[in-house]
Design a protein around this motif. Sequence first.
Motif, PDB file in Angstrom:
ATOM      1  N   THR A  64       1.834  -5.849  -5.493  1.00 48.74           N
ATOM      2  CA  THR A  64       1.630  -4.477  -6.369  1.00 48.74           C
ATOM      3  C   THR A  64       2.495  -4.553  -7.803  1.00 48.74           C
ATOM      4  O   THR A  64       3.234  -5.270  -7.871  1.00 48.74           O
ATOM      5  CB  THR A  64       2.245  -3.389  -5.503  1.00 48.74           C
ATOM      6  OG1 THR A  64       3.509  -3.267  -5.554  1.00 48.74           O
ATOM      7  CG2 THR A  64       1.695  -3.348  -3.941  1.00 48.74           C
ATOM      8  N   ASP A  84      -2.951   5.145  -4.025  1.00 47.69           N
ATOM      9  CA  ASP A  84      -2.949   3.908  -3.146  1.00 47.69           C
ATOM     10  C   ASP A  84      -4.444   3.020  -2.673  1.00 47.69           C
ATOM     11  O   ASP A  84      -5.179   3.703  -2.649  1.00 47.69           O
ATOM     12  CB  ASP A  84      -2.383   4.151  -1.661  1.00 47.69           C
ATOM     13  CG  ASP A  84      -0.968   4.743  -1.763  1.00 47.69           C
ATOM     14  OD1 ASP A  84      -0.179   4.665  -2.743  1.00 47.69           O
ATOM     15  OD2 ASP A  84      -0.588   5.275  -0.460  1.00 47.69           O
ATOM     16  N   LEU A 129      -4.024  -4.038   1.608  1.00 46.44           N
ATOM     17  CA  LEU A 129      -4.164  -3.574   0.099  1.00 46.44           C
ATOM     18  C   LEU A 129      -5.661  -4.057  -0.163  1.00 46.44           C
ATOM     19  O   LEU A 129      -6.437  -5.150   0.565  1.00 46.44           O
ATOM     20  CB  LEU A 129      -3.353  -4.297  -0.880  1.00 46.44           C
ATOM     21  CG  LEU A 129      -1.904  -4.190  -0.549  1.00 46.44           C
ATOM     22  CD1 LEU A 129      -1.239  -4.907  -1.816  1.00 46.44           C
ATOM     23  CD2 LEU A 129      -1.770  -2.397  -1.027  1.00 46.44           C
ATOM     24  N   THR A 130      -6.330  -3.189  -0.894  1.00 49.40           N
ATOM     25  CA  THR A 130      -7.690  -3.492  -1.206  1.00 49.40           C
ATOM     26  C   THR A 130      -7.731  -3.857  -2.980  1.00 49.40           C
ATOM     27  O   THR A 130      -8.721  -4.494  -3.381  1.00 49.40           O
ATOM     28  CB  THR A 130      -8.696  -2.002  -1.408  1.00 49.40           C
ATOM     29  OG1 THR A 130      -7.964  -1.263  -2.124  1.00 49.40           O
ATOM     30  CG2 THR A 130      -8.763  -1.758   0.116  1.00 49.40           C
ATOM     31  N   ASP A 155       6.584   0.928  -0.684  1.00 51.51           N
ATOM     32  CA  ASP A 155       6.169   1.592   0.410  1.00 51.51           C
ATOM     33  C   ASP A 155       7.101   1.317   1.393  1.00 51.51           C
ATOM     34  O   ASP A 155       7.293   2.072   2.537  1.00 51.51           O
ATOM     35  CB  ASP A 155       4.807   1.118   0.875  1.00 51.51           C
ATOM     36  CG  ASP A 155       4.628  -0.256   1.251  1.00 51.51           C
ATOM     37  OD1 ASP A 155       5.780  -1.313   0.888  1.00 51.51           O
ATOM     38  OD2 ASP A 155       3.970  -0.660   2.227  1.00 51.51           O
ATOM     39  N   ASP A 208       0.062  -0.321  -3.749  1.00 50.77           N
ATOM     40  CA  ASP A 208       0.494   1.050  -2.945  1.00 50.77           C
ATOM     41  C   ASP A 208       1.872   1.164  -3.394  1.00 50.77           C
ATOM     42  O   ASP A 208       2.279   2.000  -2.632  1.00 50.77           O
ATOM     43  CB  ASP A 208       0.194   0.837  -1.641  1.00 50.77           C
ATOM     44  CG  ASP A 208       1.045  -0.267  -0.819  1.00 50.77           C
ATOM     45  OD1 ASP A 208       1.638  -1.055  -1.452  1.00 50.77           O
ATOM     46  OD2 ASP A 208       1.063  -0.251   0.298  1.00 50.77           O
ATOM     47  N   ARG A 266      -2.959   0.076   7.778  1.00 52.50           N
ATOM     48  CA  ARG A 266      -2.547   0.913   6.851  1.00 52.50           C
ATOM     49  C   ARG A 266      -1.772   0.290   5.711  1.00 52.50           C
ATOM     50  O   ARG A 266      -1.840   0.698   4.605  1.00 52.50           O
ATOM     51  CB  ARG A 266      -1.602   2.069   7.450  1.00 52.50           C
ATOM     52  CG  ARG A 266      -0.234   1.494   7.937  1.00 52.50           C
ATOM     53  CD  ARG A 266       0.283   2.636   8.744  1.00 52.50           C
ATOM     54  NE  ARG A 266       1.889   2.029   9.183  1.00 52.50           N
ATOM     55  CZ  ARG A 266       1.792   1.481  10.631  1.00 52.50           C
ATOM     56  NH1 ARG A 266       0.849   1.121  11.431  1.00 52.50           N
ATOM     57  NH2 ARG A 266       3.377   1.116  11.038  1.00 52.50           N
ATOM     58  N   HIS A 267      -1.190  -1.045   6.038  1.00 51.75           N
ATOM     59  CA  HIS A 267      -0.507  -1.854   4.833  1.00 51.75           C
ATOM     60  C   HIS A 267      -1.515  -2.828   4.071  1.00 51.75           C
ATOM     61  O   HIS A 267      -1.113  -3.298   3.187  1.00 51.75           O
ATOM     62  CB  HIS A 267       0.500  -2.741   5.624  1.00 51.75           C
ATOM     63  CG  HIS A 267       1.620  -1.851   6.211  1.00 51.75           C
ATOM     64  ND1 HIS A 267       2.436  -0.924   5.540  1.00 51.75           N
ATOM     65  CD2 HIS A 267       1.893  -1.727   7.308  1.00 51.75           C
ATOM     66  CE1 HIS A 267       3.096  -0.232   6.250  1.00 51.75           C
ATOM     67  NE2 HIS A 267       2.947  -0.801   7.409  1.00 51.75           N
ATOM     68  N   THR A 324      -5.403   0.950  -0.693  1.00 49.78           N
ATOM     69  CA  THR A 324      -5.199   0.396   0.556  1.00 49.78           C
ATOM     70  C   THR A 324      -6.420   0.881   1.309  1.00 49.78           C
ATOM     71  O   THR A 324      -7.378   1.880   1.057  1.00 49.78           O
ATOM     72  CB  THR A 324      -4.093   1.114   1.621  1.00 49.78           C
ATOM     73  OG1 THR A 324      -4.134   2.576   1.485  1.00 49.78           O
ATOM     74  CG2 THR A 324      -2.756   0.604   0.695  1.00 49.78           C
ATOM     75  N   TYR A 325      -6.853  -0.067   2.357  1.00 50.54           N
ATOM     76  CA  TYR A 325      -7.976   0.616   3.174  1.00 50.54           C
ATOM     77  C   TYR A 325      -8.140   1.593   3.780  1.00 50.54           C
ATOM     78  O   TYR A 325      -9.031   2.510   3.931  1.00 50.54           O
ATOM     79  CB  TYR A 325      -8.266  -0.784   4.489  1.00 50.54           C
ATOM     80  CG  TYR A 325      -8.622  -2.107   3.673  1.00 50.54           C
ATOM     81  CD1 TYR A 325     -10.099  -2.126   3.539  1.00 50.54           C
ATOM     82  CD2 TYR A 325      -7.848  -3.207   3.855  1.00 50.54           C
ATOM     83  CE1 TYR A 325     -10.557  -3.369   3.150  1.00 50.54           C
ATOM     84  CE2 TYR A 325      -8.227  -4.369   3.072  1.00 50.54           C
ATOM     85  CZ  TYR A 325      -9.686  -4.488   2.769  1.00 50.54           C
ATOM     86  OH  TYR A 325     -10.167  -5.568   2.666  1.00 50.54           O
TER      87      TYR A 325
END
Length: 243
Positions: A103, A138, A165-166, A195, A121, A162-163, A140-141
């Motif tokens: 990130t 963020d 990343l897109t 995070d 994120d 939740r962790h 993230t998905y």
Amino acid sequence: MEFLGLTHKGMVRDNNEDSFACFPDGLGKLPNLAVIADGMGGHQAGEVASRLAIEFFVEYVNNCDSKELDDYLYVLTEGVGYANNKVFEASLFDQGLFGMGTTFTACVAFEGRLYIAHVGDSRLYCLNGTSMKLLTTDHTYTSEMVRAGLISCEEALTHPRRHALTKALGIDRKVEVDGYLETFNEGNLILMCSDGLTEMINDDEILQITKDSSGLSDMAQALISRANNKGGIDNITVILAKG
């Protein structure tokens, strides 16, 4: 601007893949600068990615052309793009680093404005003493699913992806960088964090800690201690800045 940064590996991880840098007196022609990066990748590649990303970003800022210097947002976003390409290239020449990424959030505060470049994120908040506002999005998905109305914010907190990343710096040769220009009032507080902080403590807790703390150092220590006391499942990095 007064800046303070602090990082901790947390209570579970063996190493710290977070990196940060603060330049309260400026860097190149930027009046000040704060940068945070949370690396990812096996065999300590995340640690390398976050460190290299900041090094390459600093290299760009120090060497950018004079015609760019008055546009702080341009310098930040182009610097992130430069660092992305350099980290991606580094991953191609070392099999142990292949696929590494990080990130990346960078911020300049000047004359009532915040200039922000952001990928991933890690987060940047602005606090005014009674409330806090998240200024970054963020990548993230689960965040995308919330924005699309597919899941609720509450469901996102425990979602198994939740962790994930897109978007991250260094994964591909090019990356789309979010750029923000926000108002920043005198006396407001900037909080940048990985995070590892927000996974452990919620916004209400963060706001209360900032109210109860006597200064930036006390505040950073208290935030990290609270996250560790609640499990510290990830590396935790905090940057605080006040005008």
